[in-house]
Motif scaffolding. Structure first.
Motif, short mmCIF file in Angstrom:
data_model
loop_
_atom_site.label_atom_id
_atom_site.label_comp_id
_atom_site.label_asym_id
_atom_site.label_seq_id
_atom_site.Cartn_x
_atom_site.Cartn_y
_atom_site.Cartn_z
N GLU A 45 0.79 -1.23 0.00
CA GLU A 45 0.00 0.00 0.00
C GLU A 45 0.83 1.29 0.00
OE1 GLU A 45 -3.25 2.12 2.93
OE2 GLU A 45 -2.85 0.00 3.19
N ASP A 54 0.46 3.79 -3.12
CA ASP A 54 -0.02 5.17 -2.98
C ASP A 54 0.94 6.16 -3.64
OD1 ASP A 54 -2.26 4.37 -1.60
OD2 ASP A 54 -1.41 4.77 0.38
N ARG A 92 0.19 8.58 -7.02
CA ARG A 92 0.28 10.05 -6.95
C ARG A 92 1.34 10.63 -7.88
NH1 ARG A 92 -0.16 9.06 -1.36
NH2 ARG A 92 2.08 9.27 -1.18
N PRO A 104 -7.45 -0.07 2.23
CA PRO A 104 -7.21 1.23 1.60
C PRO A 104 -8.27 1.45 0.54
CG PRO A 104 -5.75 -0.41 0.66
CD PRO A 104 -6.50 -1.09 1.78
N TYR A 140 -6.11 2.85 -7.27
CA TYR A 140 -5.38 1.74 -7.89
C TYR A 140 -6.08 1.30 -9.18
CZ TYR A 140 -3.69 1.62 -3.06
OH TYR A 140 -3.20 1.95 -1.82
#
Length: 128
Positions: free
Chosen positions: A55, A59, A63, A93, A98
């Motif tokens: 995760e 992330d 981004r 999450p 994703y």
């Protein structure tokens, strides 16, 4: 289930009465190979190779530059994300970033019916 051989010589799973349960072409696909990478821009493996991202890294990739480099990677490679190990409460999450980046396999904890799991169920309800 037993293994039988189709006319093409490939092994295919068969059910009761010896009827094939999958086409010979699908029976040839038996596994995915996990590969490690930290640089997605240089990762070029066979189509059955998959990369897994925890995760925090997922992330970061989602981004970075709007997720464009990861989207390009996911256009030709299978990617899997999974919740970070510190989620001891079995929370999830948000899967949407994703999916938007083209990740094909988003692992979720099914122990709690949180918003992420509800999003997943809603997204895939139409096709099982």
């Amino acid at each position: 289930l037993s293994d039988t051989f189709s006319d093409s010589g490939r092994s295919a799973a068969s059910g009761p009465g010896g009827k094939p349960m999958a086409a010979a072409e699908l029976a040839a696909v038996s596994y995915l190979v996990g590969k490690k990478t930290k640089a997605i821009g240089t990762f070029h493996e066979a189509a059955y190779a998959t990369t897994s991202f925890a995760e925090p890294l997922a992330d970061e990739l989602a981004r970075a530059r709007g997720g464009a480099p990861w989207m390009a990677h996911n256009n030709h490679q299978l990617s899997r994300t999974y919740p970070k190990a510190s989620r001891v409460d079995s929370s999830n999450p948000p899967p949407t970033p994703y999916w938007n980046a083209g990740v094909q396999l988003v692992a979720l904890n099914f122990q709690s019916c949180d918003e992420a799991l509800q999003l997943s169920r809603g997204r895939f309800r139409g096709n099982g």
